[in-house]
Each structure stands twice: as structure tokens, then as C-alpha cells.
Design a protein around this motif. Structure first.
Motif, PDB file in Angstrom:
ATOM      1  N   THR A 114       0.836  -1.220   0.000  1.00 27.06           N
ATOM      2  CA  THR A 114       0.000   0.000   0.000  1.00 27.06           C
ATOM      3  C   THR A 114       0.867   1.265   0.000  1.00 27.06           C
ATOM      4  OG1 THR A 114      -0.259  -0.054   2.415  1.00 27.06           O
ATOM      5  CG2 THR A 114      -1.979  -1.109   1.120  1.00 27.06           C
ATOM      6  N   LYS A 115       2.052   1.171   0.627  1.00 27.55           N
ATOM      7  CA  LYS A 115       2.977   2.313   0.644  1.00 27.55           C
ATOM      8  C   LYS A 115       3.389   2.679  -0.790  1.00 27.55           C
ATOM      9  CE  LYS A 115       7.387   3.538   2.851  1.00 27.55           C
ATOM     10  NZ  LYS A 115       8.207   3.854   1.686  1.00 27.55           N
ATOM     11  N   ARG A 116       3.453   1.658  -1.612  1.00 30.67           N
ATOM     12  CA  ARG A 116       3.902   1.862  -2.982  1.00 30.67           C
ATOM     13  C   ARG A 116       2.829   2.508  -3.870  1.00 30.67           C
ATOM     14  NH1 ARG A 116       6.746  -3.381  -5.697  1.00 30.67           N
ATOM     15  NH2 ARG A 116       7.575  -2.359  -7.532  1.00 30.67           N
ATOM     16  N   GLU A 117       1.587   2.479  -3.373  1.00 29.30           N
ATOM     17  CA  GLU A 117       0.481   2.925  -4.228  1.00 29.30           C
ATOM     18  C   GLU A 117       0.577   4.387  -4.642  1.00 29.30           C
ATOM     19  OE1 GLU A 117      -3.039   1.809  -2.113  1.00 29.30           O
ATOM     20  OE2 GLU A 117      -2.562  -0.313  -2.356  1.00 29.30           O
TER      21      GLU A 117
ATOM     22  N   ALA B 134       2.117   7.400 -11.485  1.00 25.56           N
ATOM     23  CA  ALA B 134       2.354   6.862 -12.831  1.00 25.56           C
ATOM     24  C   ALA B 134       1.035   6.711 -13.607  1.00 25.56           C
ATOM     25  CB  ALA B 134       3.082   5.522 -12.734  1.00 25.56           C
ATOM     26  N   ILE B 135      -0.032   6.351 -12.897  1.00 24.45           N
ATOM     27  CA  ILE B 135      -1.346   6.233 -13.545  1.00 24.45           C
ATOM     28  C   ILE B 135      -1.788   7.618 -14.020  1.00 24.45           C
ATOM     29  CG2 ILE B 135      -3.817   5.787 -13.065  1.00 24.45           C
ATOM     30  CD1 ILE B 135      -2.306   3.194 -13.249  1.00 24.45           C
ATOM     31  N   ASN B 136      -1.586   8.609 -13.151  1.00 19.09           N
ATOM     32  CA  ASN B 136      -1.946   9.985 -13.498  1.00 19.09           C
ATOM     33  C   ASN B 136      -1.151  10.455 -14.728  1.00 19.09           C
ATOM     34  OD1 ASN B 136      -0.962  13.023 -12.932  1.00 19.09           O
ATOM     35  ND2 ASN B 136      -3.142  12.785 -12.463  1.00 19.09           N
ATOM     36  N   THR B 137       0.112  10.060 -14.781  1.00 21.92           N
ATOM     37  CA  THR B 137       0.942  10.400 -15.942  1.00 21.92           C
ATOM     38  C   THR B 137       0.333   9.829 -17.228  1.00 21.92           C
ATOM     39  OG1 THR B 137       2.979  10.499 -14.664  1.00 21.92           O
ATOM     40  CG2 THR B 137       3.213   9.966 -16.990  1.00 21.92           C
TER      41      THR B 137
ATOM     42  N   LEU C  92       6.408   4.031 -16.983  1.00 20.32           N
ATOM     43  CA  LEU C  92       6.420   2.657 -17.510  1.00 20.32           C
ATOM     44  C   LEU C  92       7.427   1.788 -16.758  1.00 20.32           C
ATOM     45  CD1 LEU C  92       5.993   3.508 -21.301  1.00 20.32           C
ATOM     46  CD2 LEU C  92       4.297   2.438 -19.800  1.00 20.32           C
ATOM     47  N   VAL C  93       8.524   2.370 -16.323  1.00 22.12           N
ATOM     48  CA  VAL C  93       9.495   1.612 -15.515  1.00 22.12           C
ATOM     49  C   VAL C  93       8.842   1.229 -14.181  1.00 22.12           C
ATOM     50  CG1 VAL C  93      11.691   1.746 -14.268  1.00 22.12           C
ATOM     51  CG2 VAL C  93      11.547   2.603 -16.610  1.00 22.12           C
ATOM     52  N   ARG C  94       8.093   2.167 -13.603  1.00 27.84           N
ATOM     53  CA  ARG C  94       7.408   1.837 -12.334  1.00 27.84           C
ATOM     54  C   ARG C  94       6.439   0.682 -12.519  1.00 27.84           C
ATOM     55  NH1 ARG C  94       5.912   7.669  -9.885  1.00 27.84           N
ATOM     56  NH2 ARG C  94       8.039   8.384  -9.984  1.00 27.84           N
TER      57      ARG C  94
ATOM     58  N   PHE D  94      -5.446  -0.610 -12.211  1.00 26.90           N
ATOM     59  CA  PHE D  94      -5.401  -1.527 -13.354  1.00 26.90           C
ATOM     60  C   PHE D  94      -6.560  -1.244 -14.321  1.00 26.90           C
ATOM     61  CE2 PHE D  94      -2.246  -4.992 -13.048  1.00 26.90           C
ATOM     62  CZ  PHE D  94      -1.577  -4.553 -11.922  1.00 26.90           C
ATOM     63  N   TYR D  95      -7.715  -0.965 -13.735  1.00 24.83           N
ATOM     64  CA  TYR D  95      -8.873  -0.729 -14.604  1.00 24.83           C
ATOM     65  C   TYR D  95      -8.659   0.537 -15.440  1.00 24.83           C
ATOM     66  CZ  TYR D  95     -13.705  -0.893 -16.178  1.00 24.83           C
ATOM     67  OH  TYR D  95     -14.836  -0.977 -16.954  1.00 24.83           O
ATOM     68  N   ARG D  96      -8.040   1.537 -14.837  1.00 27.09           N
ATOM     69  CA  ARG D  96      -7.732   2.746 -15.597  1.00 27.09           C
ATOM     70  C   ARG D  96      -6.809   2.407 -16.776  1.00 27.09           C
ATOM     71  NH1 ARG D  96      -7.330   8.069 -14.539  1.00 27.09           N
ATOM     72  NH2 ARG D  96      -9.483   7.761 -13.849  1.00 27.09           N
TER      73      ARG D  96
END
Ligand SMILES: N[C@@H](CCC(=O)N[C@@H](CS)C(=O)NCC(=O)O)C(=O)O
Length: 267
Positions: A97-100, A106-109, A161-163, A197-199
Motif C-alpha cells: 500500500t505504501k507503494r500505491e 504513474a497512472i496519473n501520468t 512505464l518503468v514503475r 489496473f482498470y484505468r
């Protein structure tokens, strides 16, 4: 009394809705229209000075940050625990969860580079800048300006993408002992990643894991089969959004895929 300030497609808000649905907790929802800029309303910013969703108000007490909110909900409402009872298990779940936050960034990017940019490019340049000039965090504002300028060719997209590559690699390993990220129990670790993931799937980017990480692909299908996916994520997305995402995303997939192949080589 629980009030959740959220947005229909906002992935961080969806993260909290999944937790509430999994634990079967009733709440009052207040929609913040991010498209219309309602997050910058001074009254809302008194609750959430970062001008983002979600915000949770529980009996008059305010909490922001989706990961913090999810942990709070699990603590305050012990039914259907979403964390293991043992210290090691809890620490492992916290590791995910810390990684979220970095994954959300990255999703926002990706959403900005693919969807928001396509929408903004149809507007005159002075109007484009208005979308991000009110963002309180200067780093986030700068990131938006760079992505709107360069799109998926931006170095920020390569970093995102690396993340993802690193996340999927680690998930693939953990899921060998699945079916969930922390073994037999569905936890906050799983709950917090589904909307992300759904995004990516809506952005036509599901090939990022489907082509390379089979256990991750199976995990996501299992997540989508849970009732909480329908209640907390899919049912909130206005049907016209699907066509808009597809239109903006499909032409960019070959370039995203090629850049992801380069990211995989860095693992
Ligand atoms: N770290 C925050 C991030 C919240 C966030 O960025 N929320 C997005 C929606 S997923 C938002 O409200 N964006 C509004 C904007 O960018 O203007 C959290 O996890 O709550």
C-alpha cells in the motif's frame, strides 16, 4: 456517519470505495466534479488543501490520502478485516500500500498523456494552461505542463512505464503464492490496485501485463469477478467515458508498447 468526497472516474476515490464495499460499510457520497474544477472550490479545499479526491469525514473528523483512509477504515470498522492479524503479514501488506502513491502518480501520468492531453489539444493554448495552473503542488503542475507539451514521448511517461514494469515483476513473484498479493486473504494490497489496473485497461494499456505477466493478468480477472468491482468501480463510470478513452488511447498503444519493451529491458 461517514461522508466520502469522491469522483466518478477518480482512481484514488475508487480505491476507497472498494474498501467500503468489501467491508459492506454504508456511506454518504458527495461527488466532486473534477472536470468542472470543483476540487478547487475554496470550501472543498478547507477539507483537502491539495485539491484532490478522496476526502473522508467520519463523525466530523477529516481524513485525506486514499491509503491512509483505507487503513483507517480497516482499523475503525473491524468487520471483514482487510489486513492479516500477524505483524509480519500486516507489514507485508503495508509494503504494497505504501507503494500505491508512486503507482498512482504513474497512472496519473498515463491518463494525462493519453486522455487529458487529447482533450486539451482541442482547446486554445491559453485555455490549456488553465487546466493545471491552479494545481497547488508545483511538482505536479510542472509534470502536467511537460506531459501536455510532449505527450507519450515525454520522459515522464518512460519513468511511469518503468514503475509499472517493476510493480508487475514484483506482483508476478508474489502471486506464485496467491491467489492474492498476500496469499489466501484478499487484503488492502489488492483493494488498492484494482482501480489503477482498470484505468490502464480503459486506456487500452492492458497489454502491459497481459503480454508479459500471466499471473498478474489472472489476478486482475479475479479482482474484476468480485462484487466490489461492479459496486465500487465499474458502476460509477459514465458510459460515454469508455468511448472517449478508447478514441484517445487506441492510436497511441503501439508507441506505449514499444516504450514499455524498453522499460522491461531495465529490469
Ligand atoms: N495521494 C493522493 C492523490 C489524490 C489524487 O491525486 N486524486 C486525483 C484523482 S485520482 C484528483 O483528485 N485529481 C484532481 C486534479 O488533478 O486536479 C491520494 O491517494 O488520495
Amino acid at each position: 456517519m461517514l461522508t466520502l468526497y469522491h469522483g466518478s472516474t477518480a482512481v484514488c476515490a475508487a480505491k476507497v470505495r472498494v474498501t467500503l464495499a468489501e467491508k459492506n460499510i454504508a456511506y454518504e457520497g458527495r461527488m466532486i466534479d473534477l472536470h468542472a474544477g470543483a476540487q478547487f472550490d475554496p470550501e472543498y479545499m478547507k477539507l483537502n488543501p491539495n485539491a484532490v479526491v478522496p476526502t473522508l469525514v467520519h463523525d466530523g473528523r477529516v481524513l485525506t490520502e486514499s491509503t491512509v483512509i483505507n487503513e483507517y477504515i480497516d482499523e475503525a470498522f473491524p468487520q471483514t478485516p482487510l489486513r492479516p492479524a500477524d505483524a509480519y503479514g500486516r507489514a507485508r501488506v503495508h509494503g504494497w500500500t505504501k507503494r500505491e502513491d508512486t503507482i498512482h502518480d504513474a497512472i496519473n501520468t498515463m491518463t494525462t498523456a493519453i486522455l487529458f492531453r487529447a482533450e486539451l489539444m482541442e482547446k486554445p493554448p491559453e485555455e490549456r494552461a488553465k487546466r493545471y495552473e491552479k494545481i497547488p503542488d508545483p511538482a505536479r503542475r510542472k509534470k502536467w505542463a511537460e506531459i501536455i507539451d510532449k505527450g507519450v514521448a515525454s520522459g515522464v511517461v518512460d519513468e511511469a512505464l518503468v514503475r509499472f514494469a517493476r510493480l508487475f515483476r514484483d506482483m508476478e513473484k508474489a502471486l506464485a503464492d496467491g491467489p492474492w498479493l498476500n496469499g489466501a486473504q484478499f487484503t488492502l494490497a489488492d483493494a488498492g490496485l484494482i482501480s489503477f489496473f482498470y484505468r490502464l485497461e480503459m486506456l487500452e494499456c492492458a497489454g502491459l501485463w497481459r503480454h508479459h505477466f500471466p499471473r498478474v493478468a489472472d489476478w486482475f480477472e479475479r479482482c474484476k469477478a468480485r462484487p466490489s468491482f461492479q459496486t465500487a468501480i465499474a458502476s460509477h463510470i459514465p458510459p460515454p467515458a469508455f468511448a472517449a478513452y478508447k478514441k484517445a488511447s487506441a492510436p497511441l498503444w503501439p508507441e506505449v508498447a514499444a516504450r514499455f519493451d524498453a522499460a522491461l529491458k531495465l529490469l
